[in-house]
Design an enzyme around this catalytic site. Structure first.
Site, PDB file in Angstrom:
ATOM      1  N   ASP A 169      -5.757  -0.710  -8.067  1.00  0.00           N
ATOM      2  CA  ASP A 169      -5.442  -1.576  -6.891  1.00  0.00           C
ATOM      3  C   ASP A 169      -6.410  -2.750  -7.206  1.00  0.00           C
ATOM      4  OD1 ASP A 169      -4.794  -3.240  -4.840  1.00  0.00           O
ATOM      5  OD2 ASP A 169      -5.756  -1.676  -3.500  1.00  0.00           O
TER       6      ASP A 169
ATOM      7  N   GLU B   9     -15.083  -0.255  -5.901  1.00  0.00           N
ATOM      8  CA  GLU B   9     -14.607  -1.690  -5.647  1.00  0.00           C
ATOM      9  C   GLU B   9     -15.949  -2.688  -6.165  1.00  0.00           C
ATOM     10  OE1 GLU B   9     -12.201  -3.916  -4.257  1.00  0.00           O
ATOM     11  OE2 GLU B   9     -13.684  -5.271  -4.989  1.00  0.00           O
TER      12      GLU B   9
ATOM     13  N   ASP C 155     -18.568  -1.460 -11.278  1.00  0.00           N
ATOM     14  CA  ASP C 155     -17.298  -1.691 -12.177  1.00  0.00           C
ATOM     15  C   ASP C 155     -16.595  -0.603 -12.687  1.00  0.00           C
ATOM     16  OD1 ASP C 155     -16.174  -3.502 -14.304  1.00  0.00           O
ATOM     17  OD2 ASP C 155     -17.251  -2.232 -15.694  1.00  0.00           O
TER      18      ASP C 155
ATOM     19  N   HIS D 211       0.852  -1.165   0.109  1.00  0.00           N
ATOM     20  CA  HIS D 211      -0.139  -0.078   0.127  1.00  0.00           C
ATOM     21  C   HIS D 211       0.996   1.252  -0.086  1.00  0.00           C
ATOM     22  CE1 HIS D 211      -3.194  -2.815   1.501  1.00  0.00           C
ATOM     23  NE2 HIS D 211      -3.480  -2.478   0.299  1.00  0.00           N
TER      24      HIS D 211
ATOM     25  N   PRO E 112     -12.199 -11.083 -12.599  1.00  0.00           N
ATOM     26  CA  PRO E 112     -12.694  -9.708 -12.898  1.00  0.00           C
ATOM     27  C   PRO E 112     -11.838  -8.480 -13.068  1.00  0.00           C
ATOM     28  CG  PRO E 112     -13.133 -10.075 -10.443  1.00  0.00           C
ATOM     29  CD  PRO E 112     -12.445 -11.495 -10.731  1.00  0.00           C
TER      30      PRO E 112
END
Lengths: 281, 281
Positions: A152, A104, A134, A60, A159
């Site tokens: 990220d 997300e 999405d 991160h 996906p």
């Protein structure tokens, strides 16, 4: 109980597991959280380690601060993926940031992280807004540009696969302001099966952005321990003197909250071994 | 069949093995060579990976060239350990080298390497002399000084343990000429049980040598993938302009035989993450 992730034939990582804390097959992927013997709680997606409480700071800090300090004054930041919350937490450490939008696709990731990785995220921060959508569609519809985009995503097999495409990077370029900076995780250079994907990705970035470069971080729970990340911008070089000046001042201000990233690392991480440069050719 | 090496609780490496090629319990340790599914042949000592044919270039290039290019004109080089032959091979690539003395306590390591890792060593090179002796005693008895000493020992749990001691580094200092340079492998910063040993080692080097520093390399088959090495000298800094000039000229001359080490890496490898700097305090 033992968790195993293989990355090169039958070579891989093995981690001692005490307990399965979370396991859910969502419409997108299988999300799991394990209590490990030595790394705290660890989240996996489709059997691949995403983070543990003990090592997540590397990923991160490196994904976020290289981008954030490169931009002269980041106020609006977009995170694609990042459902565990760690990237947003690091972005929010930059006091000038006014708005962080995190997109997300899978709410189960956020739900699992809030419950079992409570120290990773900063989800109740009023500057953070989470969208369960999405990421591709979200970026295509942006009208108000962002200063920094952080991609990220998980590995390019589920996906997240379209997050590694040419058309997605073009949309990101359009969604960025004039000093725009983007970073993304881009797999391990030791995993031969990803070489052509890594090469394609950097060639894409190179053709779309004014400037792009790979940098590296040591992540013990990712395949091989060597992880690559991508930096791309509309002209700012991460080693421009103004950037290095911001890094020096900014990291001093953040003081002891940083455990991996620092001014030396900001420079040194862009040094690539010969065999890695060869992948990019 | 599967090889496992654990480094942090039940966290570790797992490698697919096709066949055991060599297995011998010597007076010093257990030496094994495995044919792996994806890394070529791999040597282990007391169950710890020493090298594989596919990844050994990282360790050997980083241990050797950082030292060799730092010295202005290395002619006499001593290698302690290094029985697989990889360090000597890299030293011998420097055309100015006149004599390489390698002191390996265990002849079985050399025998196994010559048979099953034939491309790693350069044992028949007339500039190389191998001594099957205890490295400590050898160094204590040196009268003709060396330019560079490379400590290529196994982990500090078997016969190599005294290679990590204060008195040994003092002997090395005495055995080095006025521009003397030393490098050594110093374990992974991610392995908590080695932290106090790493700290002690660097404090020793710091008190004995004019200059010492840690640097890092990505080694996929070593615990965590992050490996630390020590540089120590009688005054030469690895980033002195003359050194950087030698690195630039020397790596160009070596051209494509280098797969990891290059001028960027020579600088960048000395950038240490915050948590690693903390270990050294």
């Amino acid at each position: 109980m033992q968790f195993n992730e293989y990355y090169h034939g039958r070579t891989g990582l093995t981690v001692g597991v005490k307990k399965v804390l979370f396991s859910e097959s969502t419409p997108y992927q299988k999300v799991e959280v394990f209590e490990t013997d030595t790394w705290g709680n660890m989240m996996t997606i489709d059997g691949m380690v995403m983070l543990s409480e003990k090592d997540e700071f590397v990923y991160h800090e490196m994904l976020v601060h290289v981008a954030m300090f490169s931009h002269p004054d980041p106020k609006r930041v977009l995170i694609i993926g990042g459902g565990d919350g760690g990237s947003a937490r690091e972005v929010l450490r930059h006091p000038g940031v006014e708005q962080v939008d995190m997109v997300e696709i899978d709410e189960a990731v956020v739900r699992a992280a809030r419950q079992f990785l409570p120290d990773v995220g900063d989800f109740d921060n009023p500057r953070l807004k989470v969208y369960y959508e999405d990421g591709i569609t979200f970026v295509n519809n942006i009208s108000d540009p962002y200063d920094v985009i952080i991609i990220d995503g998980s590995d390019p097999v589920g996906p997240a696969i379209d997050l590694f495409s040419d058309s997605f990077y073009k949309s990101c370029y359009r969604a960025l302001g004039p000093d725009g900076v983007l970073t993304s995780q881009t797999e391990s250079p030791w995993v031969a099966s990803y070489h052509s994907g890594i090469r394609k990705l950097f060639h894409s970035l190179d053709s779309i952005f004014e400037l792009s470069a790979m940098y590296l971080a040591f992540i013990p729970l990712y395949p091989s321990g060597m992880w690559s990340l991508a930096f791309a911008s509309k002209g700012i070089h991460p080693h421009d003197p103004e950037v290095l000046d911001r890094v020096a001042r900014g990291t001093t201000a953040m003081n002891s909250s940083l455990r991996y990233y620092n001014p030396d690392i900001h420079k040194g991480a862009f040094a690539l071994p010969g065999f890695v440069k060869d992948i990019l050719r």
